[in-house]
Design an enzyme around this catalytic site. Structure first.
Site, PDB file in Angstrom:
ATOM      1  N   ASN A  43       1.690   4.947   5.126  1.00 31.51           N
ATOM      2  CA  ASN A  43       0.538   4.585   3.684  1.00 31.51           C
ATOM      3  C   ASN A  43      -0.051   4.310   3.487  1.00 31.51           C
ATOM      4  O   ASN A  43      -0.268   3.110   4.814  1.00 31.51           O
ATOM      5  CB  ASN A  43       1.079   3.283   2.527  1.00 31.51           C
ATOM      6  CG  ASN A  43       1.631   2.530   2.484  1.00 31.51           C
ATOM      7  OD1 ASN A  43       1.510   2.128   3.893  1.00 31.51           O
ATOM      8  ND2 ASN A  43       1.524   1.000   1.572  1.00 31.51           N
ATOM      9  N   ILE A  44      -1.354   4.650   3.139  1.00 34.59           N
ATOM     10  CA  ILE A  44      -2.513   4.430   3.022  1.00 34.59           C
ATOM     11  C   ILE A  44      -3.466   4.943   1.682  1.00 34.59           C
ATOM     12  O   ILE A  44      -3.356   4.980   0.782  1.00 34.59           O
ATOM     13  CB  ILE A  44      -3.227   5.693   4.444  1.00 34.59           C
ATOM     14  CG1 ILE A  44      -2.381   5.536   5.645  1.00 34.59           C
ATOM     15  CG2 ILE A  44      -5.047   5.657   4.804  1.00 34.59           C
ATOM     16  CD1 ILE A  44      -3.213   6.988   6.385  1.00 34.59           C
ATOM     17  N   GLU A  45      -4.220   3.456   1.617  1.00 40.16           N
ATOM     18  CA  GLU A  45      -4.145   3.267   0.111  1.00 40.16           C
ATOM     19  C   GLU A  45      -5.811   3.624   0.562  1.00 40.16           C
ATOM     20  O   GLU A  45      -6.730   3.681   1.391  1.00 40.16           O
ATOM     21  CB  GLU A  45      -4.343   1.826   0.219  1.00 40.16           C
ATOM     22  CG  GLU A  45      -2.992   2.144  -0.577  1.00 40.16           C
ATOM     23  CD  GLU A  45      -1.854   0.714  -1.195  1.00 40.16           C
ATOM     24  OE1 GLU A  45      -2.623  -0.292  -0.954  1.00 40.16           O
ATOM     25  OE2 GLU A  45      -0.607   0.515  -0.856  1.00 40.16           O
ATOM     26  N   CYS A  54       1.055   8.261   0.415  1.00 37.33           N
ATOM     27  CA  CYS A  54       2.512   7.001   1.267  1.00 37.33           C
ATOM     28  C   CYS A  54       2.865   7.907   2.222  1.00 37.33           C
ATOM     29  O   CYS A  54       2.593   9.176   2.626  1.00 37.33           O
ATOM     30  CB  CYS A  54       3.785   8.268  -0.075  1.00 37.33           C
ATOM     31  SG  CYS A  54       3.642   7.433  -1.697  1.00 37.33           S
ATOM     32  N   GLU A  56       5.429   9.421   3.634  1.00 35.80           N
ATOM     33  CA  GLU A  56       6.289  10.170   3.821  1.00 35.80           C
ATOM     34  C   GLU A  56       5.857  11.610   3.948  1.00 35.80           C
ATOM     35  O   GLU A  56       5.481  12.581   4.880  1.00 35.80           O
ATOM     36  CB  GLU A  56       7.636  10.571   2.513  1.00 35.80           C
ATOM     37  CG  GLU A  56       8.262   9.372   2.748  1.00 35.80           C
ATOM     38  CD  GLU A  56       7.810   8.026   1.945  1.00 35.80           C
ATOM     39  OE1 GLU A  56       7.203   7.976   1.942  1.00 35.80           O
ATOM     40  OE2 GLU A  56       8.585   7.908   0.784  1.00 35.80           O
ATOM     41  N   CYS A  92       9.135   8.107  -3.008  1.00 33.72           N
ATOM     42  CA  CYS A  92       9.152   7.762  -4.338  1.00 33.72           C
ATOM     43  C   CYS A  92       8.838   9.775  -4.630  1.00 33.72           C
ATOM     44  O   CYS A  92       9.503  10.362  -4.382  1.00 33.72           O
ATOM     45  CB  CYS A  92       7.295   7.760  -4.818  1.00 33.72           C
ATOM     46  SG  CYS A  92       6.090   9.100  -4.185  1.00 33.72           S
ATOM     47  N   CYS A  95       6.357  12.221  -3.743  1.00 32.02           N
ATOM     48  CA  CYS A  95       6.985  13.159  -1.869  1.00 32.02           C
ATOM     49  C   CYS A  95       8.228  13.578  -1.855  1.00 32.02           C
ATOM     50  O   CYS A  95       8.536  14.214  -1.197  1.00 32.02           O
ATOM     51  CB  CYS A  95       7.494  11.007  -1.720  1.00 32.02           C
ATOM     52  SG  CYS A  95       5.592  10.552  -0.271  1.00 32.02           S
TER      53      CYS A  95
HETATM   54  N1  THU Z   1       5.066   3.727  -1.043  1.00 28.66           N
HETATM   55  C1  THU Z   1       4.914   4.585  -0.302  1.00 28.66           C
HETATM   56  O1  THU Z   1       4.190   4.649   0.981  1.00 28.66           O
HETATM   57  N2  THU Z   1       6.434   5.484   0.111  1.00 28.66           N
HETATM   58  C2  THU Z   1       6.986   4.930  -0.698  1.00 28.66           C
HETATM   59  O2  THU Z   1       8.355   5.712  -0.616  1.00 28.66           O
HETATM   60  C3  THU Z   1       7.113   4.486  -1.456  1.00 28.66           C
HETATM   61  C4  THU Z   1       5.502   4.090  -2.109  1.00 28.66           C
HETATM   62  C5  THU Z   1       3.298   3.639  -0.626  1.00 28.66           C
HETATM   63  C6  THU Z   1       2.631   3.856  -2.235  1.00 28.66           C
HETATM   64  C7  THU Z   1       1.342   2.162  -1.628  1.00 28.66           C
HETATM   65  O3  THU Z   1       0.721   2.354  -1.183  1.00 28.66           O
HETATM   66  C8  THU Z   1       2.335   1.230  -1.894  1.00 28.66           C
HETATM   67  O4  THU Z   1       3.737   2.544  -1.353  1.00 28.66           O
HETATM   68  C9  THU Z   1       3.367   0.447  -2.716  1.00 28.66           C
HETATM   69  O5  THU Z   1       3.713   1.235  -3.806  1.00 28.66           O
END
Ligand code: THU
Length: 139
Positions: A43-45, A54, A56, A92, A95
């Site tokens: 994940n890259i925020e 996310c 995925e 999520c 995804c």
């Molecule tokens: N996130 C994912 O990368 N994949 C998931 O299946 C659930 C959530 C990330 C999104 C965000 O950066 C962090 O987790 C918290 O929600």
């Protein structure tokens, strides 16, 4: 073909490359094609929050851009940054819909809490889904 255990190991390595300074929840994913190619993501925020992506989807979009189309499984791991895995992280809803675009119901989704492996399918995670088939029926 890569084993489920090795695919999960690659997801754990991918998790170390997460950029998650806001949630402090790091996720890694490893996606394997029918031909055995593996693509990973984390994940890259973003400070503006909504552009965050996310793990995925990073794995899927990397694979798609490399020309891969035929996917068989994805491993997903997530937890508090810097901590060992403690619980299962399921993809999520967004995804799941991205997976639906390219994968059939039998696409396998693997999760682990660090101890046990849980296996499910896209069909179980996203039943009665809207897919490209719907648009073809109307085309
Ligand atoms: N996130 C994912 O990368 N994949 C998931 O299946 C659930 C959530 C990330 C999104 C965000 O950066 C962090 O987790 C918290 O929600």
């Amino acid at each position: 073909m890569i084993s489920d255990e090795d695919l999960i190991s690659l997801a754990k390595v991918a998790r170390t490359r997460s950029y998650a300074p806001y949630s402090r929840f790091t996720v890694g994913a490893a996606l394997v094609t029918a031909g055995g190619r593996v693509f990973t993501g984390a994940n890259i925020e973003n400070a503006a929050y909504s552009p965050s992506v996310c793990a995925e989807r990073v794995a899927f979009f990397t694979a798609l851009h490399a020309g891969a189309r035929d996917f068989s499984a994805i491993a997903v791991v997530g937890g508090a940054a810097g901590e060992p895995l403690r619980s299962f992280t399921a993809p999520c809803g967004v995804c799941r819909q991205v997976m639906r675009e390219f994968c059939a119901d039998g696409f396998r989704v693997l999760m682990t809490d660090g101890e046990q492996i849980r296996e499910t399918t896209l069909g179980a995670l996203l039943p009665e889904s809207f897919s490209p088939d719907n648009l073809r029926e109307n085309g």
